[in-house]
Scaffold this motif. Structure first.
Motif, mmCIF file in Angstrom:
data_model
loop_
_atom_site.group_PDB
_atom_site.id
_atom_site.type_symbol
_atom_site.label_atom_id
_atom_site.label_comp_id
_atom_site.label_asym_id
_atom_site.label_seq_id
_atom_site.Cartn_x
_atom_site.Cartn_y
_atom_site.Cartn_z
ATOM 1 N N UNK A 155 0.792 -1.235 0.000
ATOM 2 C CA UNK A 155 0.000 0.000 0.000
ATOM 3 C C UNK A 155 0.818 1.276 0.000
ATOM 4 N N UNK A 156 2.020 1.223 0.575
ATOM 5 C CA UNK A 156 2.841 2.439 0.607
ATOM 6 C C UNK A 156 3.341 2.751 -0.797
ATOM 7 N N UNK A 157 3.393 4.022 -1.161
ATOM 8 C CA UNK A 157 3.902 4.365 -2.492
ATOM 9 C C UNK A 157 5.378 3.978 -2.620
ATOM 10 N N UNK A 158 5.752 3.432 -3.780
ATOM 11 C CA UNK A 158 7.167 3.078 -3.984
ATOM 12 C C UNK A 158 8.053 4.305 -3.811
ATOM 13 N N UNK A 159 9.235 4.069 -3.284
ATOM 14 C CA UNK A 159 10.181 5.161 -3.104
ATOM 15 C C UNK A 159 11.077 4.925 -1.908
ATOM 16 N N UNK A 160 11.931 5.910 -1.620
ATOM 17 C CA UNK A 160 12.895 5.760 -0.531
ATOM 18 C C UNK A 160 12.251 5.540 0.843
ATOM 19 N N UNK A 161 11.122 6.201 1.109
ATOM 20 C CA UNK A 161 10.477 6.039 2.423
ATOM 21 C C UNK A 161 10.020 4.599 2.621
ATOM 22 N N UNK A 162 9.449 4.026 1.599
ATOM 23 C CA UNK A 162 8.991 2.638 1.690
ATOM 24 C C UNK A 162 10.174 1.685 1.825
ATOM 25 N N UNK A 163 11.211 1.897 1.014
ATOM 26 C CA UNK A 163 12.393 1.023 1.090
ATOM 27 C C UNK A 163 13.023 1.077 2.472
ATOM 28 N N UNK A 197 15.828 -0.109 19.782
ATOM 29 C CA UNK A 197 16.341 1.011 18.981
ATOM 30 C C UNK A 197 15.966 0.870 17.510
ATOM 31 N N UNK A 198 16.185 -0.305 16.946
ATOM 32 C CA UNK A 198 15.882 -0.511 15.520
ATOM 33 C C UNK A 198 14.375 -0.479 15.293
ATOM 34 N N UNK A 199 13.622 -1.053 16.218
ATOM 35 C CA UNK A 199 12.162 -1.042 16.084
ATOM 36 C C UNK A 199 11.616 0.382 16.161
ATOM 37 N N UNK A 200 12.144 1.198 17.058
ATOM 38 C CA UNK A 200 11.695 2.593 17.134
ATOM 39 C C UNK A 200 11.953 3.307 15.809
ATOM 40 N N UNK A 201 13.117 3.064 15.224
ATOM 41 C CA UNK A 201 13.422 3.655 13.908
ATOM 42 C C UNK A 201 12.477 3.102 12.844
ATOM 43 N N UNK A 202 12.164 1.801 12.928
ATOM 44 C CA UNK A 202 11.237 1.184 11.960
ATOM 45 C C UNK A 202 9.845 1.786 12.082
ATOM 46 N N UNK A 203 9.399 2.023 13.307
ATOM 47 C CA UNK A 203 8.069 2.612 13.509
ATOM 48 C C UNK A 203 8.026 4.017 12.910
ATOM 49 N N UNK A 204 9.050 4.807 13.176
ATOM 50 C CA UNK A 204 9.082 6.164 12.613
ATOM 51 C C UNK A 204 9.106 6.118 11.088
ATOM 52 N N UNK A 205 9.910 5.227 10.533
ATOM 53 C CA UNK A 205 9.976 5.103 9.078
ATOM 54 C C UNK A 205 8.654 4.608 8.506
ATOM 55 N N UNK A 206 8.019 3.684 9.214
ATOM 56 C CA UNK A 206 6.726 3.174 8.748
ATOM 57 C C UNK A 206 5.683 4.288 8.737
ATOM 58 N N UNK A 207 5.671 5.127 9.758
ATOM 59 C CA UNK A 207 4.727 6.244 9.776
ATOM 60 C C UNK A 207 4.925 7.158 8.579
ATOM 61 N N UNK A 208 6.172 7.351 8.173
ATOM 62 C CA UNK A 208 6.441 8.209 7.011
ATOM 63 C C UNK A 208 5.944 7.577 5.711
ATOM 64 N N UNK A 209 6.039 6.247 5.642
ATOM 65 C CA UNK A 209 5.641 5.552 4.414
ATOM 66 C C UNK A 209 4.148 5.261 4.367
ATOM 67 N N UNK A 210 3.571 4.870 5.507
ATOM 68 C CA UNK A 210 2.151 4.509 5.581
ATOM 69 C C UNK A 210 1.718 4.626 7.037
ATOM 70 N N UNK A 211 0.878 5.597 7.325
ATOM 71 C CA UNK A 211 0.500 5.888 8.708
ATOM 72 C C UNK A 211 -0.140 4.687 9.406
ATOM 73 N N UNK A 212 -0.920 3.918 8.684
ATOM 74 C CA UNK A 212 -1.567 2.752 9.295
ATOM 75 C C UNK A 212 -0.517 1.704 9.657
ATOM 76 N N UNK A 213 0.447 1.475 8.785
ATOM 77 C CA UNK A 213 1.527 0.525 9.091
ATOM 78 C C UNK A 213 2.274 0.962 10.343
ATOM 79 N N UNK A 214 2.567 2.236 10.437
ATOM 80 C CA UNK A 214 3.237 2.749 11.638
ATOM 81 C C UNK A 214 2.401 2.526 12.881
ATOM 82 N N UNK A 215 1.113 2.816 12.781
ATOM 83 C CA UNK A 215 0.227 2.634 13.940
ATOM 84 C C UNK A 215 0.132 1.168 14.345
ATOM 85 N N UNK A 216 0.162 0.268 13.376
ATOM 86 C CA UNK A 216 0.092 -1.161 13.686
ATOM 87 C C UNK A 216 1.318 -1.643 14.458
#
Length: 168
Positions: free
Chosen positions: A81-89, A127-146
């Motif tokens: 669902x996230x648009x392709x690009x650097x944020x998703x990667x 630490x890595x999970x916190x970074x993953x959550x922040x990155x997920x919010x940037x790519x897809x807000x629902x993914x970040x919230x999950x």
């Protein structure tokens, strides 16, 4: 005689296959972790000194089942669902990195009975999970919230690991 090419999958079918792949990947990590954890519960883990705020053993499989489902859906949303690009990667890369740390914790803590090394792994996971959550919010807000409940649980689990390290 003419050959017919197979019809391409519909976008809905591709999405379902991606979801199944995400569920399978996360389930693999869950199963591998439980294979190492389950044999250690009745003996080694039961005999450890634990803080008074340790949940009952029955709470862990319930919590982890829900969290692993949320993780799989979050990964699927990032992939599908996230648009392709650097944020998703970046979000997917960080998700996979935290998943590796997640997979490493049970063999270290329960398999090797290495409480301090387990603490190091779980702190790296936080630490890595916190970074993953922040990155997920940037790519897809629902993914970040999950992923937020998972981050909260891992933070809690890290305090349990630290308390067990101190008490033992």
């Amino acid at each position: 005689m003419t050959r017919t090419l197979p019809r391409p999958l519909s976008p809905c079918a591709v999405s379902r296959l991606r979801l199944l792949g995400c569920l399978a990947l996360v389930a693999l990590v869950a199963v591998l972790g439980s294979m190492v954890t389950a044999p250690a519960i009745a003996g080694w883990y039961q005999n450890l000194a634990k803080p008074a705020w340790t949940p009952p053993n029955a709470a862990f499989p319930v919590a982890w089942t829900v969290l692993y489902l949320l993780m799989a859906v979050a990964l699927w949303r990032l992939w599908d669902r996230a648009p392709p690009g650097p944020a998703r990667r970046r979000a997917i890369a960080l998700f996979l990195a935290q998943l590796l740390l997640n997979a490493a914790w049970s063999p270290v803590f329960f398999g090797l009975h290495a409480i301090i090394a387990g603490l190091a792994v779980i702190l790296a996971l936080v630490a890595v999970l916190a970074a993953a959550v922040m990155a997920a919010f940037r790519a897809d807000r629902i993914a970040g919230a999950l992923l937020v409940p998972y981050l909260a649980w891992v933070c809690y689990a890290s305090t349990l690991n630290a308390a067990i390290a101190i008490l033992n």
